[in-house]
Design an enzyme around this catalytic site. Sequence first.
Site, short mmCIF file in Angstrom:
data_model
loop_
_atom_site.label_atom_id
_atom_site.label_comp_id
_atom_site.label_asym_id
_atom_site.label_seq_id
_atom_site.Cartn_x
_atom_site.Cartn_y
_atom_site.Cartn_z
CE LYS A 51 38.95 40.33 35.42
NZ LYS A 51 39.35 41.60 34.73
CG HIS A 106 45.70 34.14 31.07
ND1 HIS A 106 46.11 34.84 32.18
CD2 HIS A 106 44.86 34.98 30.39
CE1 HIS A 106 45.56 36.04 32.18
NE2 HIS A 106 44.81 36.16 31.11
CB SER A 136 37.18 39.40 39.41
OG SER A 136 37.75 40.26 38.45
#
Length: 300
Positions: A51, A106, A136
């Site tokens: 995010k 990630h 978020s």
Amino acid sequence: MDEGTARPSLAKLFLHRGIYFMEEANTPEKIDSLEHFPIRDTDVFLITYPKSGTAWTQQILCSIYHEGHLNKTENIKTVDRMPWIEYNMSKVDIEQIPSPRLLTTHLPHYLVPKGLKNKKAKIIYVTRNPKDNMVSYYHFGNMMRESIEEPTVMLEEHFEKYCTGKVVGGSWFDHVKGWHTHKGDFNILFLQYEDMMKDLRGAILRICRFVGKDLDDQTVDAIVERATFKNMKNDPLANYENVGPQATKPPINKINFLRKGTIGDWKNVMTVAQNEKFDKIIQEKLKDVPIKFIWDINEN
């Protein structure tokens, strides 16, 4: 959820080498195998904490490298053009992608392929201010849960898990600090989500210079237009609307990774006590990391 539904549970996480992963999408063995993932000198990696503008930067990179993506003459999802190495949801054969490959992860600095340390392949690392990132992540997590008819969580619960790193991706603070303090090991460009929001064209030009792409003004303008939040939100190839928590078990309800795409939304959600706790953690965890965060859309 009962096993008869054959739906993934977002609550099923496993901790491996300091990071939480979804059981439905990964195994410890798979994560460890990525250490030996073959790196090409021409590879371009996008690395983010969840995010932090991942889909947005993927859209930019795909538009820079693929004319068919930019002019919409090719009907290929961004996630297929630029797959994750640990969350290869569409089962793209990464070995068969022609160079230069665009790849996404990630992972923290200590779990990425060792070949990235030869400093020939390029890394673009995008950071988002942690308060907006937390909010978020909260909305995104509940949207994903709703898509598979799993109970949502309260902000208070998510806030505590986020602060202690008990979410997919682990600790935002450790992720960001790790990449910044080990930047000398990699060929890396750091970008901030907020700077991209304030000057998208400038950010695109920085990316172009870093990856060695000399594009004319008309092409850059087209990339800027393609990467605006409004256009991405309405583009099913870019906004991941058909991607569920697990590729083999699609969601019951359609999801969209893009929600607001703004700066300062945390002020509408976080309590004074939560904000104070966040500031304390930032001071403790990032005191030696030279990052100046933008907390509001009106900041210079």
